[in-house]
Enzyme design. Structure first.
Site, PDB file in Angstrom:
ATOM      1  N   ASN A   1       0.762  -1.217   0.000  1.00  0.00           N
ATOM      2  CA  ASN A   1       0.000   0.000   0.000  1.00  0.00           C
ATOM      3  C   ASN A   1       0.796   1.272   0.000  1.00  0.00           C
ATOM      4  O   ASN A   1       1.699   1.449   0.797  1.00  0.00           O
ATOM      5  CB  ASN A   1      -0.788  -0.008   1.313  1.00  0.00           C
ATOM      6  CG  ASN A   1      -2.235   0.162   1.044  1.00  0.00           C
ATOM      7  OD1 ASN A   1      -2.592   1.048   0.294  1.00  0.00           O
ATOM      8  ND2 ASN A   1      -3.035  -0.676   1.636  1.00  0.00           N
ATOM      9  N   CYS A   2       0.459   2.169  -0.901  1.00  0.00           N
ATOM     10  CA  CYS A   2       1.012   3.518  -0.831  1.00  0.00           C
ATOM     11  C   CYS A   2      -0.099   4.529  -0.627  1.00  0.00           C
ATOM     12  O   CYS A   2      -0.127   5.553  -1.280  1.00  0.00           O
ATOM     13  CB  CYS A   2       1.802   3.854  -2.082  1.00  0.00           C
ATOM     14  SG  CYS A   2       3.143   2.725  -2.415  1.00  0.00           S
ATOM     15  N   VAL A   3      -1.086   4.240   0.250  1.00  0.00           N
ATOM     16  CA  VAL A   3      -1.987   5.335   0.639  1.00  0.00           C
ATOM     17  C   VAL A   3      -1.324   6.089   1.770  1.00  0.00           C
ATOM     18  O   VAL A   3      -0.305   5.676   2.287  1.00  0.00           O
ATOM     19  CB  VAL A   3      -3.391   4.871   1.076  1.00  0.00           C
ATOM     20  CG1 VAL A   3      -4.143   4.294  -0.079  1.00  0.00           C
ATOM     21  CG2 VAL A   3      -3.336   3.910   2.224  1.00  0.00           C
TER      22      VAL A   3
END
Lengths: 349, 426
Positions: free
Chosen positions: B241-243
């Site tokens: 995840n790259c949120v």
């Protein structure tokens, strides 16, 4: 260190002048604490003392608000207070309004910290909760002890210049501003506790009451799209490469206005997205996917639309405050109206 | 399904000639870790570093945090379908190096990578300032695409965590904990008078770089389904995840899902923790409708009385959260939702992108837009080059005296939406 000076406001009833029949009395000043003011003494200890009490009848204040405020301000100023307290007013409506109004006036005119206290359904609470700190009290004077305890604690914090915590920590009525705090329990445990209460039909307090949402009604359709001047506006973050306006990847505080004169499509060599909330690969491969200049030019040629407006507006809609977004649109919409733009295509991500 | 977790308490981490655990100290042979990571030809170089609680150290940009664990009894291995072969995990016995973590950093993949301070005000906002961290600074091959870059870094972190976890295989745990859920009908019979409670976990699945994997399957492609809550403790769910750093769930948080733990803590006492349901947060409306329909139907099939719903990310998934809450409530089931807020730096804007009256019991991880100034650190692991462009930063937010001003959005784990942190807002 000498004690900090506090001036206290109460109505005719708490000053023991009389009830409704004496609500017409005009402002007066008395040295030292009086009535509920006496209860603040022990809580203030060596830090502060009530040096004077201002009194006004509830009817007089509400019927002659400007004069009453002016007279009271004069008396309060003369007492050279470091802090001003009004009430608590509990659920007494006119007293609550008076407490809120005089507190706000003292805050604005004398620039000193102020606070009052009242029941959350007191009409004064709604009117003044965002202007001054209003400690949440019970609905009658039965809650005096508790109110004094909470109000004196907040007063001391203000006098010592300590940061004011969230509403739940310092017991004031929420001001419509979200304030962070560290809770004793982690979020998951708070959720389990809340669910158990809900399952048992016991009262619980949500940490964020659902907001009333702004809903925007769609505008009537454009009558003649073939002659309409249309603008492109995006929250998808497409900007000239290098992001010359330094629009933030999240929580944007600005927007850009970019010239499309002579631009037939958004080349990946000249445009890219500044948006940090989605995978930028496909937007960067062909920025027209977010801001469809290529299709608009085609439609122009085929006379499906009148024309594409010369500039497009772009910001990043990622964690961006509604207040900021509204302000951007209010600003650039003026230009759009002046330039006779009849329709806008808003694209997101 | 019954799982015993055996905790080996780690109080310090040091480099050593041989990787081992001794008297609560985790010794790591850096060359072995480097060799392990460099087996992936997509990675050009890796620097192995360490960060301990209280040190004047900043790690950034942080991608993932992983807890070292090893399966010592029962089927399957750690991170099934990704590092270990696919097999159902969540039963038997697992050893945990409690107090240790693997942190991945290096050049930036996406905008949404975090800051992790081991001391100062920033340390108060991240749970990983309290762990003894082995940090991998990973430099990918030149020209490697961002998706491959993310994949390579993700696997390097997981492999290293497995390598460290293996050190615990033969150790005797300092403490143990047992978690058990029974099959549906047996569970009903076991606690007939307790409310049946479920946990709906929404997994971030908005697209490439915003992904979560379940037994190796991209969560975008799942239909909402049932899991035994103990499966997550063996790494069945991992982050890709790259949120935003503040509210994504690092793999560590999946392994230690606090809602699972806190529901188990009341299981058999005040409630019957009946089921865990996982669902996704896809960007297409049809997917949102389908997944929330399916999730609410599962809750009804299971005759649940109450449900906790957790979100991951913000904005677009606020819609999934509200759809789930509304539809589950419509089935006559009581709900509590956990989210975080984006109320603006002044806290005056509305906090969510969507709202529904059924979300009347809400726990918040705090306002992610709150601004904080982080002190100068003596040592930077990774690079401060990106603190102005990551989500929560802005141009020229790094000052001459070495301090950095950011929104807490940029701090790893600050506003956890599974309630891993203590932050809230009013």
């Amino acid at each position: 260190m000498s004690k900090k000076r506090v001036v206290h406001y109460i109505n005719q009833f708490f000053a023991q002048i009389g009830g409704e029949e004496m609500a017409h009395v005009k402002p007066e000043y008395r040295e030292g604490p009086l009535g509920p003011g006496l209860a603040f003494g022990p809580a203030f200890g060596d830090h502060a003392e009530i040096v004077g009490t201002v009194i006004c009848g509830d009817s007089y204040f509400n019927e002659n608000m400007e004069e009453a405020k002016a007279e009271l301000l004069k008396m309060i100023k003369a007492a050279k207070p470091d802090l001003f307290i009004a009430g608590p007013a509990f659920n007494a409506g006119r007293y609550g309004v008076a407490c809120g109004a005089i507190s706000e006036a003292v805050k604005n005119e004398l620039g000193i910290p102020v606070l009052t206290g009242m029941y959350e359904e007191n009409p004064g609470a709604d009117m003044f909760k965002s202007a001054v700190y209003i400690v949440s009290t019970r609905n009658s004077a039965v809650g005096m002890r508790d109110a004094v305890k909470k109000m004196s604690a907040l007063a001391l914090k203000m006098l010592k210049d300590e940061p004011i915590g969230a509403s739940s920590e310092d017991h004031y009525i929420p001001q419509g501003i979200r304030v962070n705090l560290f809770e004793k329990d982690r979020g998951s445990k708070r959720a389990v506790d809340m669910l158990l209460k809900k399952l048992k039909d016991q009262p619980y307090v949500t940490e964020y009451p659902m907001p009333a949402f702004d809903r925007v009604d769609p505008q009537p359709a454009v009558k003649d799209i073939r002659s309409a001047k249309i603008a492109l506006v995006t929250s998808g973050g497409i900007v000239p490469k290098g992001n010359p306006d330094h629009i933030e990847s999240s929580s944007a505080t600005k927007y850009g206005r970019y010239d499309l004169e002579g631009v037939n499509y958004l080349s990946k060599n000249r445009y890219a997205t500044a948006h940090g909330g989605y995978d930028p690969s496909y937007a960067n491969e062909d920025p027209d996917r977010v801001v469809p200049v290529d299709m608009m030019r085609e439609f122009e040629k085929e006379e499906k639309i009148g024309s594409l407006y010369r500039y497009f507006f772009s910001t990043v809609g990622n964690g961006t405050a509604v207040k900021n977004a509204k302000a951007f649109a209010e600003e650039f919409s003026k230009e759009l109206i002046e330039e006779n733009v009849q329709a806008v295509i808003l694209t997101s991500t | 399904m019954r799982l015993e977790l055996g905790y080996i308490h780690i109080t310090d981490i040091r480099f050593g000639d041989a990787s081992k655990v001794e008297d609560g100290v985790l010794y790591v042979n850096a060359e072995e870790v480097e060799a392990l990571v460099l087996r992936d030809e997509r990675i050009t170089s890796v620097k192995v570093d360490m960060a301990r609680p209280g040190e004047s150290v900043r790690i950034t940009p942080v991608k993932d945090v992983i807890e070292p664990r090893v399966k010592v009894e029962g089927p399957g291995g750690m991170f099934p379908g990704v590092i270990s072969p696919v097999d159902t995990v969540g039963s038997g016995k697992t050893h945990v190096l409690k107090g240790a973590a693997v942190v991945t950093t290096g050049t930036i993949v996406g905008f949404q990578e975090g800051i992790l301070d081991m001391s100062g005000v920033g340390a108060d906002y991240t749970p990983f300032s309290k762990t003894n961290n082995l940090v991998l600074v990973i430099i990918p091959r030149k020209g490697l695409g961002s998706h491959e870059h993310e994949h390579a870094v993700r696997e390097a972190g997981l492999k290293t965590a497995v390598y460290l976890g293996e050190l615990a295989r033969e150790l005797t745990p300092d403490s143990t904990e047992v978690f058990e859920t029974l099959p549906l009908t047996e569970g009903v019979k076991q606690f007939p008078d307790l409310p049946r409670v479920g946990y709906v976990q929404m997994l971030q699945s908005q697209g490439l770089l915003h992904d979560t994997y379940v037994y190796g399957v991209d969560a975008k492609r799942i239909l909402p389904t049932l899991m035994s809550p103990t499966e997550v403790m063996d790494g069945a769910i991992i982050s890709g995840n790259c949120v935003s750093a503040c509210d994504k769930n690092p793999t560590y948080v999946h392994q230690n899902n606090p809602i699972v733990h806190d529901l188990f803590a009341r299981h058999g006492k005040d409630l019957n923790f009946a089921a865990m349901i996982i669902t996704n947060e896809n960007v297409y409306l049809a997917d949102k409708i389908r997944s929330s329909d399916w999730t609410s139907n599962l809750c009804a099939f299971l005759s649940l009385d109450g449900v906790i719903i957790s979100e991951e990310g913000f904005g677009n998934p606020d819609t999934d959260l509200m759809m789930n809450c509304r539809k589950i409530t419509d089935k006559g089931i009581k709900t509590v939702v956990i989210t975080d807020e984006y109320a603006g730096q002044d806290g005056a804007s509305q906090s969510l992108a969507d709202a529904h009256e059924s979300a009347d019991a809400l726990v918040t991880g705090g306002n992610a837009n709150q601004v904080v100034t982080l002190p100068r650190m003596d040592k930077i692991i990774g690079s401060e080059e990106y603190v102005g462009i990551i989500a929560g930063g802005w141009d020229q937010n790094k000052h001459e005296d070495g301090t950095i001003t950011v929104e807490i959005q940029a701090i790893t784990g600050a506003t956890s939406e599974v309630g891993f942190a203590h932050l809230s807002a009013r």
